[in-house]
Design an enzyme around this catalytic site. Structure first.
Site, PDB file in Angstrom:
ATOM      1  N   ASP A 124       7.044   4.362   4.695  1.00  0.00           N
ATOM      2  CA  ASP A 124       6.046   3.713   5.520  1.00  0.00           C
ATOM      3  C   ASP A 124       6.712   2.457   6.089  1.00  0.00           C
ATOM      4  O   ASP A 124       7.806   2.074   5.640  1.00  0.00           O
ATOM      5  CB  ASP A 124       4.833   3.360   4.652  1.00  0.00           C
ATOM      6  CG  ASP A 124       3.800   2.556   5.404  1.00  0.00           C
ATOM      7  OD1 ASP A 124       3.427   2.966   6.516  1.00  0.00           O
ATOM      8  OD2 ASP A 124       3.375   1.510   4.882  1.00  0.00           O
ATOM      9  N   ASP A 147       4.789  -0.904   7.838  1.00  0.00           N
ATOM     10  CA  ASP A 147       4.049  -2.134   7.544  1.00  0.00           C
ATOM     11  C   ASP A 147       3.653  -2.187   6.069  1.00  0.00           C
ATOM     12  O   ASP A 147       3.053  -1.244   5.548  1.00  0.00           O
ATOM     13  CB  ASP A 147       2.776  -2.198   8.397  1.00  0.00           C
ATOM     14  CG  ASP A 147       3.074  -2.247   9.875  1.00  0.00           C
ATOM     15  OD1 ASP A 147       3.496  -3.312  10.349  1.00  0.00           O
ATOM     16  OD2 ASP A 147       2.900  -1.220  10.554  1.00  0.00           O
ATOM     17  N   ASP A 164       2.920   1.689   0.588  1.00  0.00           N
ATOM     18  CA  ASP A 164       2.169   0.633  -0.097  1.00  0.00           C
ATOM     19  C   ASP A 164       0.669   0.889  -0.151  1.00  0.00           C
ATOM     20  O   ASP A 164      -0.075   0.049  -0.660  1.00  0.00           O
ATOM     21  CB  ASP A 164       2.422  -0.717   0.583  1.00  0.00           C
ATOM     22  CG  ASP A 164       1.777  -0.786   1.967  1.00  0.00           C
ATOM     23  OD1 ASP A 164       2.060   0.109   2.799  1.00  0.00           O
ATOM     24  OD2 ASP A 164       0.988  -1.711   2.222  1.00  0.00           O
TER      25      ASP A 164
END
Length: 227
Positions: free
Chosen positions: A9, A11, A170
């Site tokens: 991922d 961001d 995250d």
């Protein structure tokens, strides 16, 4: 198992983009004559693509359900502001660059719900684009995470079976997409959502420091070699 491809991922995983995302949303709201929202509230809307981010911010600011037309209009404003500000404060998380260098022998892909245009611009601006064989954004395919579609396409593009991939992210959307793609998943705790969400989503591994990924991947390789 030994991982043959690493999926990331963007961001909240490789980069801390919180300030620029929140700032761009609030610039949009201000231009629309609405009150700005606390940054922490805006960040709670991040993770499922730009349109949902804008829709949720509008709903919070107006305390009503925005029409599709309102969302379209606001989205255009948000994208204009983010295009201008995506690298104002965004920085690579500690140990990311060293870890990517340590794992340079393994193919890597970006699978993010961030629009493709901004994903490439951000990676290029931070000098990281060359690290990745594939970059897929939230508008690259018909479905975004938590759908496994992007992850499966990234594995296919890298010529690797999904079961040989590790998905690093995250949020629960990263973990859910990884599990749906039959991949192992690793949650980055210092990202936008924290340990509890990642653990509840069923992440196979959790890391506090990015450099732990080197140990995780190398241990997997060592374990396979020893068998």
């Amino acid at each position: 198992m030994s991982y043959k491809c690493l999926l990331f991922d963007l961001d909240g995983t490789l980069v801390d983009s919180r300030a620029d995302l929140a700032n761009s949303v609030n610039l949009m709201l201000t231009e629309l004559g609405l009150e700005a929202l606390p940054s922490v509230r805006v960040l709670g809307f991040v993770g499922e693509g730009a349109r949902l981010l804008v829709e949720r911010a509008l709903a919070a600011a107006t305390k009503s359900v925005p029409t599709p037309g309102d969302v379209d209009h606001a989205l255009g404003i948000y994208l204009r502001h983010y295009r201008e500000h995506l690298l104002d404060y965004t920085r690579v998380y500690p140990e990311v660059e060293e870890t990517l260098a340590c794992l340079s022998h393994i193919p890597k892909a970006i699978v993010t719900n961030k629009p493709y245009e901004f994903s490439v611009a951000l990676l290029e601006g931070l000098g990281m684009l060359s690290q990745f064989e594939v970059v897929l954004g939230g508008d690259s395919l018909p479905e975004r995470k938590p759908s496994p579609l992007m992850l499966l396409e990234a594995a296919r593009s890298c010529g690797v079976d999904p079961s040989d991939c590790l998905m690093v992210g995250d949020t629960k959307f990263d973990v859910e997409a990884g599990r749906a793609a039959k991949m192992k998943t690793c949650g980055y705790i210092p990202g936008f959502r924290g340990r509890t969400e990642l653990a509840e989503a069923g992440a196979d591994f959790l890391i506090e420091r990015f450099s732990e990924l080197c140990v995780l991947v190398e241990c997997a390789k060592t374990h396979v070699a020893a068998q």
